[in-house]
Design an enzyme around this catalytic site. Structure first.
Site, PDB file in Angstrom:
ATOM      1  N   SER A   1     -51.310  -7.407 -72.649  1.00 38.39           N
ATOM      2  CA  SER A   1     -52.472  -7.035 -73.777  1.00 38.39           C
ATOM      3  C   SER A   1     -52.641  -5.539 -73.694  1.00 38.39           C
ATOM      4  O   SER A   1     -53.563  -4.893 -74.655  1.00 38.39           O
ATOM      5  CB  SER A   1     -53.701  -7.862 -73.302  1.00 38.39           C
ATOM      6  OG  SER A   1     -54.370  -7.506 -72.472  1.00 38.39           O
TER       7      SER A   1
ATOM      8  N   ASP B   1     -65.585 -24.241 -85.030  1.00 40.67           N
ATOM      9  CA  ASP B   1     -64.231 -23.782 -85.551  1.00 40.67           C
ATOM     10  C   ASP B   1     -63.980 -23.835 -87.090  1.00 40.67           C
ATOM     11  O   ASP B   1     -63.338 -24.727 -87.418  1.00 40.67           O
ATOM     12  CB  ASP B   1     -63.021 -24.016 -84.724  1.00 40.67           C
ATOM     13  CG  ASP B   1     -61.954 -23.490 -84.735  1.00 40.67           C
ATOM     14  OD1 ASP B   1     -61.572 -22.647 -85.870  1.00 40.67           O
ATOM     15  OD2 ASP B   1     -61.070 -23.245 -83.927  1.00 40.67           O
TER      16      ASP B   1
ATOM     17  N   ARG C   1     -62.561 -12.280 -75.906  1.00 42.28           N
ATOM     18  CA  ARG C   1     -62.554 -10.647 -75.973  1.00 42.28           C
ATOM     19  C   ARG C   1     -63.786 -10.021 -75.861  1.00 42.28           C
ATOM     20  O   ARG C   1     -64.882 -10.548 -76.447  1.00 42.28           O
ATOM     21  CB  ARG C   1     -61.826 -10.368 -77.397  1.00 42.28           C
ATOM     22  CG  ARG C   1     -60.378 -10.436 -77.460  1.00 42.28           C
ATOM     23  CD  ARG C   1     -59.488  -9.613 -76.563  1.00 42.28           C
ATOM     24  NE  ARG C   1     -58.087  -9.923 -76.713  1.00 42.28           N
ATOM     25  CZ  ARG C   1     -57.388 -10.494 -75.686  1.00 42.28           C
ATOM     26  NH1 ARG C   1     -58.011 -11.037 -74.654  1.00 42.28           N
ATOM     27  NH2 ARG C   1     -55.933 -10.450 -75.889  1.00 42.28           N
TER      28      ARG C   1
ATOM     29  N   GLU D   1     -63.135  -2.402 -72.489  1.00 41.92           N
ATOM     30  CA  GLU D   1     -62.231  -2.338 -71.317  1.00 41.92           C
ATOM     31  C   GLU D   1     -61.289  -1.273 -71.309  1.00 41.92           C
ATOM     32  O   GLU D   1     -60.887  -0.748 -72.415  1.00 41.92           O
ATOM     33  CB  GLU D   1     -61.598  -3.633 -71.169  1.00 41.92           C
ATOM     34  CG  GLU D   1     -62.130  -4.871 -71.084  1.00 41.92           C
ATOM     35  CD  GLU D   1     -61.533  -5.978 -71.220  1.00 41.92           C
ATOM     36  OE1 GLU D   1     -60.337  -5.902 -71.195  1.00 41.92           O
ATOM     37  OE2 GLU D   1     -62.084  -7.268 -71.258  1.00 41.92           O
TER      38      GLU D   1
ATOM     39  N   HIS E   1     -61.210  -9.482 -66.745  1.00 44.53           N
ATOM     40  CA  HIS E   1     -60.110 -10.136 -67.758  1.00 44.53           C
ATOM     41  C   HIS E   1     -59.100 -10.756 -67.138  1.00 44.53           C
ATOM     42  O   HIS E   1     -57.834 -10.248 -67.265  1.00 44.53           O
ATOM     43  CB  HIS E   1     -59.518  -8.873 -68.668  1.00 44.53           C
ATOM     44  CG  HIS E   1     -58.962  -9.470 -70.019  1.00 44.53           C
ATOM     45  ND1 HIS E   1     -58.810  -8.542 -71.119  1.00 44.53           N
ATOM     46  CD2 HIS E   1     -58.241 -10.336 -69.926  1.00 44.53           C
ATOM     47  CE1 HIS E   1     -58.413  -9.239 -71.896  1.00 44.53           C
ATOM     48  NE2 HIS E   1     -57.761 -10.431 -71.511  1.00 44.53           N
TER      49      HIS E   1
ATOM     50  N   GLY F   1     -57.246 -15.739 -67.689  1.00 47.64           N
ATOM     51  CA  GLY F   1     -55.869 -16.258 -67.941  1.00 47.64           C
ATOM     52  C   GLY F   1     -54.684 -16.238 -66.819  1.00 47.64           C
ATOM     53  O   GLY F   1     -53.643 -16.684 -66.858  1.00 47.64           O
ATOM     54  N   TYR F   2     -55.248 -15.545 -65.554  1.00 48.31           N
ATOM     55  CA  TYR F   2     -54.335 -15.210 -64.601  1.00 48.31           C
ATOM     56  C   TYR F   2     -54.068 -16.170 -63.658  1.00 48.31           C
ATOM     57  O   TYR F   2     -54.113 -16.255 -62.478  1.00 48.31           O
ATOM     58  CB  TYR F   2     -54.814 -13.940 -63.849  1.00 48.31           C
ATOM     59  CG  TYR F   2     -54.581 -12.626 -64.560  1.00 48.31           C
ATOM     60  CD1 TYR F   2     -54.270 -12.565 -65.886  1.00 48.31           C
ATOM     61  CD2 TYR F   2     -54.356 -11.510 -63.843  1.00 48.31           C
ATOM     62  CE1 TYR F   2     -53.874 -11.300 -66.488  1.00 48.31           C
ATOM     63  CE2 TYR F   2     -54.051 -10.091 -64.343  1.00 48.31           C
ATOM     64  CZ  TYR F   2     -53.959 -10.297 -65.590  1.00 48.31           C
ATOM     65  OH  TYR F   2     -53.579  -8.987 -66.099  1.00 48.31           O
TER      66      TYR F   2
END
Ligand SMILES: NC(=O)C1=CN([C@@H]2O[C@H](COP(=O)(O)OP(=O)(O)OC[C@H]3O[C@@H](n4cnc5c(N)ncnc54)[C@H](O)[C@@H]3O)[C@@H](O)[C@H]2O)C=CC1
Ligand SMILES: O=C(O)C(=O)[C@H](O)COP(=O)(O)O
Length: 388
Positions: free
Chosen positions: A45, A147, A221, A250, A267, A270-271
């Site tokens: 990203s 949503d 985000r 960031e 951030h 997701g790691y």
């Protein structure tokens, strides 16, 4: 074939090694010159794939981003230049869902309030939002989903087929979420235009409307929340509790914001090792498909075994014990501590991301039910396991 790949993408050599010559690069500092004679570009990203970066890319035949978000990619430009592109939708959804769930367990412990009694509002019910919903449902909690895009899609499918689908989801408005949810977790892409744009979706007015003692979790985000407004509101409302994995500006979060946040990370929601491996693997599969290459490689063979092989469950598991189990897989407090102590250092944010020891997902931990107790919910949560 010349392949340029971000240095923070695991398993590139294992997967792409037989396809071409691999050069690893710092994704944030990649220059147009580095793309001369390059056939394949694999990014994360932090690389802005735009006209400037591609100005000297004379041979580029494929761009892949091992991420869910595509806000760093000029998709129209790639289409115009006939360069195939893929991202990796859903690759790290479980990682993000589990991150948000673990953060909620941590807050519950810190503020001595049972998590199970709380109502959670999920804004954005795509891959990561649904992964969180899955955890919360498994744990038996009440979840509200907002949503509008999926809601519209569901309505138009229903009116096109004239059949009401028993699997259809129930959606509420953002106002309802703000009014009713004790915890709000954000899972939207960043969009700057359109009726449902998400840039500063949570502005000062919305932040002020949050319920007393609400918890706000952001791992999508940074710019979905107006961070300056958040500082202002938080300074006046100590009752609000924040978990931020993503930040406006960031890799330089506003320094005044970090101390106002309960759990702060750079951030890395997701790691997980599984999530990152899936991301690289999805790019590999797409490249093979486009170039007509056969392969025998499997994702499962890439991942190492978890260092705790099995845990025996002999009696009912309490919320505190669940957190202890979750901490075996991922200790959020460790990352929070590191982040607070390093984000102001030179390149501290990126340094921590680069050197992150990838956590595992719940599925890496195998539970053995030796107590014949009710543990189905734990398997639903994602832990592997067997009945014995
Ligand atoms: N912190 C991290 O490490 C990670 C962050 N992300 C971020 O999370 C975002 C979401 O990821 P996924 O869930 O996989 O994407 P997704 O595309 O599967 O789901 C996003 C959902 O948000 C909905 N949405 C869009 N605008 C909305 C609005 N105004 N209000 C409510 N819902 C809205 C969409 O209809 C869609 O269903 C990504 O775009 C990425 O920016 C993703 C992975 C890791
Ligand atoms: O998938 C996404 O979207 C993300 O936000 C990534 O998980 C972020 O990781 P990097 O690509 O910046 O390593």
């Amino acid at each position: 074939m010349n392949i340029v790949a971000d240095e923070n993408m695991p398993y590139v050599e294992a997967l792409f090694g037989e396809i071409g010559e691999i050069t690893r690069v710092n994704g944030r500092q990649l220059t147009p010159e580095q793309l001369i004679d390059v056939d394949v570009l694999l990014v994360r990203s932090v690389t802005k794939v735009n006209a400037e970066l591609l100005s000297q890319a004379n041979k580029l035949k494929f761009v892949g981003s091992a991420t869910i978000g595509t806000d760093h990619i000029d998709l129209a430009l790639l289409e115009q230049r006939n360069i195939p592109f893929t991202n990796a939708p859903g690759c790290n959804a479980a990682a993000v869902g589990e991150f948000a769930f673990i953060a909620m367990l941590e807050l519950a412990k810190r503020f001595k309030q049972p998590l199970k009694d709380k109502v959670v509002g999920i804004v954005g019910a795509g891959n990561t939002g649904s992964a969180l919903e899955h955890c919360l449902n498994a744990y038996g909690m009440k979840v509200l989903l907002c949503d509008p895009l999926l809601e519209e899609q569901q309505l138009s499918n229903r009116s096109a087929t004239n059949i009401s689908d028993k699997n259809s989801r129930q959606f509420v408005s953002l106002d309802t979420i703000i009014e009713q949810a004790d915890i709000i977790s954000l899972h939207v892409p960043i969009t700057k235009t359109g009726p449902h744009k998400t840039w500063y979706l949570f502005d000062e007015a919305k932040l002020n409307q949050l319920k007393p003692h609400a918890w706000l979790v952001n791992c999508c985000r940074g710019e979905v929340i107006d961070n300056r407004a958040l500082i202002k509101v938080k300074q006046q409302r100590d009752d609000l509790k924040l978990v931020l994995d993503v930040w406006e500006g960031e890799p330089n979060p506003m320094p005044e914001l970090v101390p106002l946040v309960e759990f702060a990370t750079p951030h890395i929601a997701g790691y997980s090792l599984e999530g990152k491996a899936r991301g690289t693997y999805m790019l590999f599969e797409k490249l093979c498909e486009i170039f007509g290459l056969e392969h025998q490689k499997s994702l499962l063979n890439l991942l190492p075994k978890f260092n705790i092989s099995q845990l025996h469950i002999t009696d009912k598991v309490s919320e505190t014990q669940l957190l202890t189990l979750a901490r075996l897989v991922y200790n959020l407090a460790d990352d929070d501590y590191l982040f607070r102590n390093s984000f102001l250092n030179n390149h501290g944010f990126d340094h921590m991301r680069k050197n992150h020891t990838h956590r595992r997902e719940f599925s890496a931990l195998s539970l053995v039910n030796t107590g014949h107790c009710e543990v189905d919910w734990m398997f639903k949560l994602g832990f592997s396991g067997v009945e014995r």
